[in-house]
Design a protein around this motif. Structure first.
Motif, PDB file in Angstrom:
ATOM      1  N   ASN A  86       0.823  -1.207   0.000  1.00  0.00           N
ATOM      2  CA  ASN A  86       0.000   0.000   0.000  1.00  0.00           C
ATOM      3  C   ASN A  86       0.859   1.260   0.000  1.00  0.00           C
ATOM      4  N   SER A  87       1.847   1.287  -0.901  1.00  0.00           N
ATOM      5  CA  SER A  87       2.772   2.420  -0.902  1.00  0.00           C
ATOM      6  C   SER A  87       3.378   2.664  -2.276  1.00  0.00           C
ATOM      7  N   VAL A  88       3.886   3.887  -2.429  1.00  0.00           N
ATOM      8  CA  VAL A  88       4.618   4.301  -3.625  1.00  0.00           C
ATOM      9  C   VAL A  88       5.960   4.853  -3.171  1.00  0.00           C
ATOM     10  N   LYS A  89       7.024   4.400  -3.785  1.00  0.00           N
ATOM     11  CA  LYS A  89       8.344   4.979  -3.520  1.00  0.00           C
ATOM     12  C   LYS A  89       8.700   5.888  -4.686  1.00  0.00           C
ATOM     13  N   MET A  90       9.265   7.042  -4.351  1.00  0.00           N
ATOM     14  CA  MET A  90       9.495   8.076  -5.355  1.00  0.00           C
ATOM     15  C   MET A  90      10.933   8.561  -5.222  1.00  0.00           C
ATOM     16  N   LEU A  91      11.749   8.262  -6.236  1.00  0.00           N
ATOM     17  CA  LEU A  91      13.169   8.618  -6.218  1.00  0.00           C
ATOM     18  C   LEU A  91      13.476   9.624  -7.312  1.00  0.00           C
ATOM     19  N   SER A  92      13.985  10.793  -6.924  1.00  0.00           N
ATOM     20  CA  SER A  92      14.460  11.777  -7.901  1.00  0.00           C
ATOM     21  C   SER A  92      15.937  11.510  -8.158  1.00  0.00           C
ATOM     22  N   ILE A  93      16.296  11.368  -9.429  1.00  0.00           N
ATOM     23  CA  ILE A  93      17.690  11.133  -9.793  1.00  0.00           C
ATOM     24  C   ILE A  93      18.298  12.450 -10.242  1.00  0.00           C
ATOM     25  N   PRO A  94      19.352  12.927  -9.565  1.00  0.00           N
ATOM     26  CA  PRO A  94      19.993  14.186  -9.983  1.00  0.00           C
ATOM     27  C   PRO A  94      20.402  14.114 -11.444  1.00  0.00           C
ATOM     28  N   ARG A  95      20.110  15.155 -12.191  1.00  0.00           N
ATOM     29  CA  ARG A  95      20.326  15.127 -13.637  1.00  0.00           C
ATOM     30  C   ARG A  95      21.799  15.004 -14.022  1.00  0.00           C
ATOM     31  N   ASP A  96      22.720  15.422 -13.126  1.00  0.00           N
ATOM     32  CA  ASP A  96      24.153  15.366 -13.429  1.00  0.00           C
ATOM     33  C   ASP A  96      24.803  14.051 -12.999  1.00  0.00           C
ATOM     34  N   THR A  97      23.992  13.085 -12.531  1.00  0.00           N
ATOM     35  CA  THR A  97      24.527  11.807 -12.068  1.00  0.00           C
ATOM     36  C   THR A  97      25.346  11.128 -13.170  1.00  0.00           C
ATOM     37  N   ARG A  98      26.569  10.758 -12.831  1.00  0.00           N
ATOM     38  CA  ARG A  98      27.450  10.120 -13.820  1.00  0.00           C
ATOM     39  C   ARG A  98      27.203   8.611 -13.823  1.00  0.00           C
ATOM     40  N   THR A  99      26.904   8.092 -15.008  1.00  0.00           N
ATOM     41  CA  THR A  99      26.624   6.673 -15.136  1.00  0.00           C
ATOM     42  C   THR A  99      26.824   6.245 -16.580  1.00  0.00           C
ATOM     43  N   GLU A 100      26.738   4.948 -16.831  1.00  0.00           N
ATOM     44  CA  GLU A 100      26.840   4.448 -18.202  1.00  0.00           C
ATOM     45  C   GLU A 100      25.571   4.792 -18.973  1.00  0.00           C
ATOM     46  N   ILE A 101      25.747   5.349 -20.150  1.00  0.00           N
ATOM     47  CA  ILE A 101      24.608   5.596 -21.039  1.00  0.00           C
ATOM     48  C   ILE A 101      24.435   4.364 -21.910  1.00  0.00           C
ATOM     49  N   VAL A 102      23.436   3.567 -21.591  1.00  0.00           N
ATOM     50  CA  VAL A 102      23.229   2.296 -22.283  1.00  0.00           C
ATOM     51  C   VAL A 102      22.870   2.547 -23.750  1.00  0.00           C
ATOM     52  N   ARG A 122      25.289   3.576 -25.845  1.00  0.00           N
ATOM     53  CA  ARG A 122      26.419   4.356 -26.356  1.00  0.00           C
ATOM     54  C   ARG A 122      27.752   3.869 -25.794  1.00  0.00           C
ATOM     55  N   GLY A 123      27.678   3.145 -24.677  1.00  0.00           N
ATOM     56  CA  GLY A 123      28.907   2.603 -24.094  1.00  0.00           C
ATOM     57  C   GLY A 123      29.816   3.656 -23.508  1.00  0.00           C
ATOM     58  N   THR A 124      29.241   4.773 -23.078  1.00  0.00           N
ATOM     59  CA  THR A 124      30.038   5.858 -22.506  1.00  0.00           C
ATOM     60  C   THR A 124      29.516   6.227 -21.125  1.00  0.00           C
ATOM     61  N   GLN A 125      30.380   6.853 -20.330  1.00  0.00           N
ATOM     62  CA  GLN A 125      29.989   7.409 -19.043  1.00  0.00           C
ATOM     63  C   GLN A 125      29.633   8.880 -19.258  1.00  0.00           C
ATOM     64  N   ASP A 126      28.466   9.286 -18.801  1.00  0.00           N
ATOM     65  CA  ASP A 126      28.037  10.661 -19.019  1.00  0.00           C
ATOM     66  C   ASP A 126      26.967  11.011 -17.990  1.00  0.00           C
ATOM     67  N   LYS A 127      26.470  12.252 -18.066  1.00  0.00           N
ATOM     68  CA  LYS A 127      25.377  12.658 -17.199  1.00  0.00           C
ATOM     69  C   LYS A 127      24.116  11.890 -17.596  1.00  0.00           C
ATOM     70  N   ILE A 128      23.388  11.409 -16.612  1.00  0.00           N
ATOM     71  CA  ILE A 128      22.260  10.525 -16.877  1.00  0.00           C
ATOM     72  C   ILE A 128      21.175  11.210 -17.703  1.00  0.00           C
ATOM     73  N   ASN A 129      21.033  12.535 -17.569  1.00  0.00           N
ATOM     74  CA  ASN A 129      19.978  13.195 -18.325  1.00  0.00           C
ATOM     75  C   ASN A 129      20.323  13.357 -19.805  1.00  0.00           C
ATOM     76  N   HIS A 130      21.583  13.086 -20.173  1.00  0.00           N
ATOM     77  CA  HIS A 130      21.959  13.146 -21.580  1.00  0.00           C
ATOM     78  C   HIS A 130      21.403  11.960 -22.370  1.00  0.00           C
ATOM     79  N   ALA A 131      20.983  10.913 -21.669  1.00  0.00           N
ATOM     80  CA  ALA A 131      20.448   9.737 -22.352  1.00  0.00           C
ATOM     81  C   ALA A 131      19.256  10.111 -23.226  1.00  0.00           C
ATOM     82  N   TYR A 132      18.444  11.032 -22.762  1.00  0.00           N
ATOM     83  CA  TYR A 132      17.275  11.434 -23.546  1.00  0.00           C
ATOM     84  C   TYR A 132      17.705  12.151 -24.819  1.00  0.00           C
TER      85      TYR A 132
END
Length: 304
Positions: A95-111, A113-123
């Motif tokens: 009976n719950s919803v979990k809500m996670l905001s991901i900081p737009r500058d989070t560095r991670t793999e952009i699936v 492209r095979g590169t590490q970049d800011k997560i919001n660049h994926a879009y």
């Protein structure tokens, strides 16, 4: 007799509207009701399938599911970036919803492209599909659905609702609008400025994320109260023009039927990290232990 029939349709529309509230939360999801067919038409306009394999959720069995909400600034000649990325997991048994905001500058793999970049660049690189793939990889959970909101047009949704109320915690001015501390009422333009302020906030992007959640909840609360809203057509138009999702109308009805009580219990999560500079570019770096903590919490909520 005619009035009774109209009220019956209106009540049915209000019930369906609860679906959209749960999802946009969407918040950022939807805020409409009124006549059933009009709502169905609006949702059909919002529906935008994607070329991506996702799970088949058995809503009648109350299976937990996840939604990625993207707040996108789309300008002419520019695909834009997803400056707002919120992951929601919905579990009717808990009976719950979990809500996670991901900081737009989070560095991670952009699936893809095979590169590490800011997560919001994926879009910007690959649209909704690459955003879902990248977030799915980052959090190690399935991303079942998406809801994309054009932030420029989000103000139309707020205006169609007659404005919203939030509790502001920091005095600031943005885009010529002054926001004092305390409970304040916002129209569409003000709401957009309210969520965009970041530089004056001592909490930086986290403060901005909190204001985004306030706007979402303000929309939800106003949507539930709908007693003061009369321009249903304006709401439908604003939704159709500015919200896209791969959730179908039938799925929304199933969610309303089996999941609506979960929307009353929203747990806001936070992912900790620190700012770092790599090659002269700012990133938000999340330690592996912190990422695993968040992954475990979301997996548990999804029953994984």
């Amino acid at each position: 007799m005619r009035a009774e029939k109209h009220n019956k349709k209106k009540r049915k529309g209000l019930k369906i509207f609860g679906i959209l509230i749960l999802l946009l939360v969407l918040g950022f999801g939807a805020y409409a009701f009124s006549i059933y067919r009009s709502l169905s038409d609006a949702v059909d306009t919002m529906h935008e399938p994607i070329d991506r394999k996702t799970r088949n959720i058995a809503f009648n069995n109350k299976e937990p599911f996840s939604v990625l909400m993207l707040g996108v600034d789309e300008r002419e000649g520019d695909k834009g970036r997803s400056d707002t990325m919120i992951v929601m997991t919905v579990n009717p048994e808990k009976n719950s919803v979990k809500m996670l905001s991901i900081p737009r500058d989070t560095r991670t793999e952009i699936v893809g492209r095979g590169t590490q970049d800011k997560i919001n660049h994926a879009y910007a690189f690959g649209g909704v599909e690459m955003s879902m793939d990248t977030v799915e990889n980052f959090l190690d959970i399935p991303i079942d659905y998406y809801m994309k909101v054009n932030m420029e047009g989000f103000k139309d949704i707020v205006d169609a609702l007659g404005g919203i109320t939030v509790n502001n915690t920091i005095d600031f001015t943005q885009d010529g609008h002054h926001f004092p501390v305390g409970e304040i009422s916002l129209d569409g333009d003000q709401a957009l400025s309210y969520v965009r302020m970041r530089k004056e906030d001592p909490q930086g992007d986290f403060g901005r994320q909190n204001r985004q959640r306030q706007i979402i909840q303000g929309v939800m609360e106003k949507g539930v109260s709908f007693g003061s809203i009369t321009k249903f057509d304006d709401v439908f138009v604003a939704l159709g023009d500015n919200v896209k999702t791969n959730i179908t109308f039938d799925e929304m009805k199933d969610i309303q039927k089996h999941y609506k009580s979960a929307a009353s219990n929203i747990d806001q999560m936070k992912i900790e990290g620190s700012g770092t500079s790599i090659g002269g570019i700012y990133y938000y770096a999340v330690p592996e232990t912190e990422k695993q903590r968040v992954q475990t919490e979301l997996k548990t909520h999804l029953g994984k």
